[in-house]
Structures are given as C-alpha cells and as structure tokens.
Design an enzyme around this catalytic site. Structure first.
Site, PDB file in Angstrom:
ATOM      1  N   TRP A 239      88.941  57.939 -19.197  1.00  0.00           N
ATOM      2  CA  TRP A 239      87.339  58.218 -20.065  1.00  0.00           C
ATOM      3  C   TRP A 239      87.695  57.517 -20.390  1.00  0.00           C
ATOM      4  O   TRP A 239      85.616  57.513 -20.534  1.00  0.00           O
ATOM      5  CB  TRP A 239      88.617  58.403 -21.758  1.00  0.00           C
ATOM      6  CG  TRP A 239      89.608  59.896 -21.480  1.00  0.00           C
ATOM      7  CD1 TRP A 239      91.050  59.341 -21.446  1.00  0.00           C
ATOM      8  CD2 TRP A 239      89.352  61.068 -21.027  1.00  0.00           C
ATOM      9  NE1 TRP A 239      91.505  60.460 -21.590  1.00  0.00           N
ATOM     10  CE2 TRP A 239      90.850  61.851 -21.151  1.00  0.00           C
ATOM     11  CE3 TRP A 239      88.332  62.299 -21.670  1.00  0.00           C
ATOM     12  CZ2 TRP A 239      90.518  62.907 -21.374  1.00  0.00           C
ATOM     13  CZ3 TRP A 239      88.260  63.006 -21.577  1.00  0.00           C
ATOM     14  CH2 TRP A 239      89.546  64.050 -21.177  1.00  0.00           C
TER      15      TRP A 239
ATOM     16  N   ASP B  46      85.130  54.048 -28.329  1.00  0.00           N
ATOM     17  CA  ASP B  46      85.857  55.024 -28.506  1.00  0.00           C
ATOM     18  C   ASP B  46      87.778  54.894 -28.845  1.00  0.00           C
ATOM     19  O   ASP B  46      87.914  54.148 -27.948  1.00  0.00           O
ATOM     20  CB  ASP B  46      85.529  56.329 -27.167  1.00  0.00           C
ATOM     21  CG  ASP B  46      86.912  57.227 -26.900  1.00  0.00           C
ATOM     22  OD1 ASP B  46      87.384  57.818 -27.534  1.00  0.00           O
ATOM     23  OD2 ASP B  46      87.331  57.553 -25.421  1.00  0.00           O
TER      24      ASP B  46
ATOM     25  N   LYS C  45      94.775  63.170 -31.886  1.00  0.00           N
ATOM     26  CA  LYS C  45      95.726  62.243 -31.509  1.00  0.00           C
ATOM     27  C   LYS C  45      96.593  61.002 -32.958  1.00  0.00           C
ATOM     28  O   LYS C  45      97.643  61.999 -33.449  1.00  0.00           O
ATOM     29  CB  LYS C  45      95.796  61.461 -30.894  1.00  0.00           C
ATOM     30  CG  LYS C  45      95.259  61.739 -29.844  1.00  0.00           C
ATOM     31  CD  LYS C  45      95.066  60.681 -28.941  1.00  0.00           C
ATOM     32  CE  LYS C  45      93.812  61.817 -27.280  1.00  0.00           C
ATOM     33  NZ  LYS C  45      94.767  62.202 -26.549  1.00  0.00           N
TER      34      LYS C  45
END
Lengths: 360, 360
Positions: free
Chosen positions: B103, B172, B196
């Site tokens: 990511w 992030d 999440k």
C-alpha cells in the site's frame, strides 16, 4: 415498531420496505454465513456472489448490451462531472452541454477545466422551468452531455437528444435512472448516484461503452481512470459493499414489479394523478411547463410564499415529510421516485384538497 | 438466528454486535422519525444530528485539536493516494515515502504523477517483514508519508517517524486508526478507509490540519480539493449517509470501551496472547520481526505450503473464517481489529494447539 411516514425527500429517498426488511435480516448474518453483510470481505465468495448477482440484475433490468461495462464507483455524480471530461475530453476538443438546471451547470463547470465547452441549449431564461426543444450543437463535439431529470426544477427529458454524428451521448441520470425503459445503445455513458432510484447514497452506477472505457489518458491517477475499475470489476480497491448489496435488492424489487416497463406505468400513474389534481386546483400550480414535467419530482407553488410555508408546516405535522421546495424554485416539491408508494400520492392529494378547502 | 462465526477478514471486517443491532433497529425508522436511516435526506434535521454527533465523537475519541478538520469522504485510501499529492505536492517539490509494503508503494506511485518522490527507507529487501529503524530524508521534503500498519505483511510502526523540520507528516492509517492513543498534533494529515476499525466500506476518514486544507491548487476538480469538503462539512454533494451513521455507532462503542487507551490495552492483550502461543509453537511461526509485529494483523506460517493449506481448510470448517494469508506472504493471517472479540483469540489458540497436536 414506529409507523412509517410519507417521505417525499429528493434523495436519499424512500426505499421499498421489502428491501429494507431483507437488508435488516442480513445485517448480523448474510444468509447462514454467520457473518453480517457489512462484515464480509469483498474478496470472499459470499460477497462476490452478491456482486455478480447485482451486476447481472442490472444488465437484465436495464437491458444493457454486452459491449457496455457496468461499474459501481464512489464519489457520486459530482465526481463523474470531473471524471467524464478528464477521460473523454481532449484539451483541443469541445464538449456540448445541455443546460437545463443547476446540476447540468455544475457538470459543465468541471468540464471547462479540461477542454472547451459549448452550451447547446439552455432554459435559464425561464428559471429552468422547461426542457428546450432544439439544440444548436458545435461543429464536432467530442460528446453531448445532458441531465435527463432535473431534480430541483421538476423537469425531465421525454426522450434522449440526438447528438451530431461522431459525438457520444453522455447522461447524468441520477434522478430518473431505471424509472422507464431505456435504449442504452443510444448512449456512450450513463451515470447515476444511487440515492434516488437505486439504493442508499455512497455508490454511483456507471454504464459505459467499452471503447470509451479505454479512451482516457493513462497518466491520470489510477482511481480516476475508468479502465482501472473496468479491469478490476469495480474492485481495484475496496468497493462500498453494503451499498452495492442494497442496490441489488432494489434491482430485484424492480424486476419483481414489472421491470422498467412496470416502473414507467407506475410512475406515469402516480405523477399523472398528482399533476391532474394540481391542474384543476384553484390554489396550487405546477411550476414546470406541461411538456417538460418530471415524473420523479413534482414542483408546485401557491404563488404566495407565506401560504407555501403554512402548507409545508401543516404537511410535516400531518406526516408528509420533505415537501419543501429547493430554495431556487421555492414552494413545494414532491419527490416520488420508483419506490414511493401510490397510496402516498392519494394521501397527499387528499391533504392538498383539504388544505385548499380550509384556506381557499 | 444463525450463529455468528469467528471472522478474521482483513477488511471489510468484523464489527461490534451492539453496533449491528443498533443499525438494524434503525433501518425502517431512525428512532421515532418514521423514516429509515438510509432514507433520510442528508440536508434534513435527523441526519444532520447524526452527522454532528459522529464528528463530535470522532473529535472526542481521537483527541483531535480544534485546528484540524474532520472529513468523511468517498473513494477509500486509494483516492487519497492521489488527492494528497494533488493538493500538497507542487511539481518542483519532493515528497518522502516510507516503503513498508504494497500500500505504501501504491501511495508512492500516485505521488510520482504530481512531483518528485524519494524513498526515505524500504524493507523490500526482506519482503517487508519489518519496519526500518532509520530514514534517510531528502533535503527539503514537502511532506513525509507513511503507512502506520501494513495489513498484508503484519507489521506496524511502534511510533510515528519524525519528519525533518518544515515537512508535514502524512499517514495512511487505514488498518490501525483508533486502535491506540494518537497525538494528532504530530500529523499534518491522517486518512483511513473505514472498513477495518471504523465501520463499513464506502467512507474514508480524513483528519487534516487547517493550513493544509487550503494549500491545494484551486484549479483542481471541486471534488478533489480538500477545501471543497471542508467548507461544506463533507456535504458538497450527497455523502455516504449510512456509512457515516455506522461509523458514529462504532465510535460510540469505542468510547464505551475505554476510548483509545481501552482499545490499546485490549489489542495488546489479544495480539499478545496469539504471538505468545506462536512463539512457543513447534509448528507455527510469525513472519514479522518481533520489534515490528502488528497488533492488527498477525501473519504466520508453518513453513510448509501444503500444511498451511490443510490448516486453512480445517479452520474454515471449524468456523474460523478469513485466515488465509495474502498471496504475497502466504501462510495465514489473523486480522484482529478493535472489534474482534477476545474470546475468538482464545478459540483460535485452542484450535491451533489441537491442530498442532494432531498434525505435529
């Protein structure tokens, strides 16, 4: 359980009770999976089945040809206002926009950042109360963009404009998608935020012909290229899984209620009743021109702002919610999308009649 | 009702049952409003109250200072990968990225479209199994970007990196937001997809210092400028109302369970138990370096792919779902975010022990 009231909201809007009940029964466990619909991985079998069924239903209900992609994106129609020209309008080309209201103007404003824009028609001269009959297109537009239903002003195209040869037709159908049969093959692209006719807010349906999907520059951010989403079945990143699931339930409901032909018949009957009453009323008048009136958003006024306010207040108290018109038109607006029940139209007409009788 | 199973999905992920039950009870009518939560207009009083409460809870739970905006956007972290540099990285400037996984690489790839990018560190040499201890920053980076928890590789920063003077820290935090106390004032911007630790997929939390909000070029598409969303309290266009509502319920649950300090204690206890078992196991080994192990995603292998597959299959049959590791690491991954119950950890350890006993 609390009694449900008549919800005339312009969007997010009323949804079929059967859809809400099915969603409710799957919140803690999707079927017998032991995992709620919001908690399933988008890569897992259970959600992939939901996704595939939703796409298949969308293709079936919408009569979408095989050479069109069906995408479920985020960001609403407002992000499409930018994404469409980013991908489809080269800097040295012109796009034609049909200016029939505030949302058409917003779409045009975003396109101006990427290329030239030409207003092929406009009804601004009469506060967007009608759909212009004729368009004056530019010489060779890359595409022609229109807003099929104007939520704020209560107007709706009766049929698609015909773009000049070589130009693709692009439509923001956020407020009337799947409210009547559509010939998708006439379009290059149709997009719609879900929150009026398709489901909850937070997912945008994009239907796009294959060749347009691949037309965009490849140096755009990945999330802003249609090809990214097309190649990954809308799962380049985590999609709004619950919203997609609910759209699937709504599509099933549409199918069970006669598909788009059934919706059109139902919508014509619902709006027809309301316009008929308004036409003969001595107090309430529709604001849109008869040939341009929307079956989705019925806008009307008394001609007296105080009386409008009195009506809205009385209506709210009587269990008719969301009837206040948008500030740019004033008066009242009854948003009566696919899922709005016919019994609510009958109840509203009865209430209008009574109010007129008591205040006339 | 179907029995709920142990859901180790990496996201969308398990949510607190109390949250699901409250959402369920408001699907057909939000409180006594007579209109379901998904059907309320985002401009109406009922939803505005939901929105304001959600933002206030977010500020309270997260300890967010007054000079930071709290935004609820669409498009996931993946759209932020592009929006952040679009707004904050001028063409002639450099941004530093800490490369700790897939990511982080995706975020860097998007930034490269807008300016120069410098990798201040990388753990690619050992398949991202650790968090590098030192960073080599560029001379004057516009900002330093890092991924606080690496979902795929099961690693997590113990504390924030310290950017060089003048550079803003951007994070992030999609897979560990609000899993432990945070000092927001150290950051210029934190963003996180909700699916999440915060709620359902389809909404992205962005926490951003005021001066950064206004730093972006004004010729970007309206939807891609942070100032657009900040000026309109995330309602420039229709927000994902239901997803925001559920995030509010999750924040309430976090508050009721001791806030971020309570979450940290709970998460340390849960992950601690599992790592302790793995450390002493003769069959299962954690893949991440001890000093870098994530409290959110516990990755482990047997060292034998066939045995891994046998374990995953047996686990699924026994009601432990989503344990298969990401293909780039292989083996197993137990995602145990805030809402994952401690009883599920105990059950998993018991199952691991039994499997080891029978197959050792």
């Amino acid at each position: 359980m609390t009694q449900r009231i008549w919800n005339f909201s312009a969007g997010p809007a009323v949804m079929p009770e059967a859809v809400l009940e099915e969603a409710r029964s799957n919140l803690l466990s999707l079927g017998t999976s032991g995992i709620g619909i919001m908690e399933h991985s988008h890569r897992g079998k259970a959600f992939l089945k939901v996704y595939e069924e939703t796409e298949a239903l969308c293709r079936e209900v919408g009569g979408i040809p095989a050479n069109y992609k069906v995408l479920f994106l985020q960001g609403g129609a407002s992000l499409q206002f930018a994404m469409a020209p980013m991908n489809l309008l080269a800097k040295d080309r012109t796009a034609d926009y049909l200016i029939t209201g505030a949302w058409a103007e917003k779409a045009r404003d975003e396109a101006q950042r990427f290329g030239s824009v030409h207003a092929a028609c406009s009804s601004e001269d009469a506060n967007f109360s009608y759909i212009p009959g004729e368009c004056l297109f530019s010489a060779h537009p890359a595409y022609v963009h229109f807003t099929s239903n104007n939520t704020i002003f209560g107007t709706q195209f009766r049929s698609e404009p015909t773009p000049p040869p070589g130009a693709d037709l692009i439509c923001d159908a956020s407020s009337d998608i799947f409210s009547r049969p559509l010939d998708i093959s006439k379009y290059g692209m149709i997009y719609a935020g879900a929150q009026k006719n398709l489901g909850p807010s937070g997912v945008t349906l994009v239907i796009m012909r294959d060749d347009l999907v691949d037309r965009g520059p490849k140096d755009l951010p990945a999330m802003l290229q249609y090809r990214t989403h097309a190649k990954n079945d809308s799962m380049y990143n985590t999609p709004p899984t619950f919203a997609i699931y609910v759209v699937g339930l709504v599509l099933k409901w549409i199918k069970e209620h006669g598909g788009l032909a059934g919706m059109e018949e139902r919508n014509q009957r619902k709006a027809g009743k309301l316009y008929s009453y308004l036409e003969q009323s001595g107090m309430f008048k529709p604001t849109a021109r008869p040939d341009s009136r929307s079956l989705m958003n019925v806008t009307f006024v008394t001609g007296n702002e105080e009386l409008d306010a009195k009506f809205c207040s009385a209506a709210t108290k009587a269990g008719f919610d969301g009837l206040k018109g948008h500030r740019s038109v004033g008066g009242m607006r009854a948003s009566i999308y696919n899922a709005f029940p016919e019994a609510g139209i009958d109840a509203l007409i009865e209430f209008l009649r009574e109010f007129e009788h008591q205040n006339g």
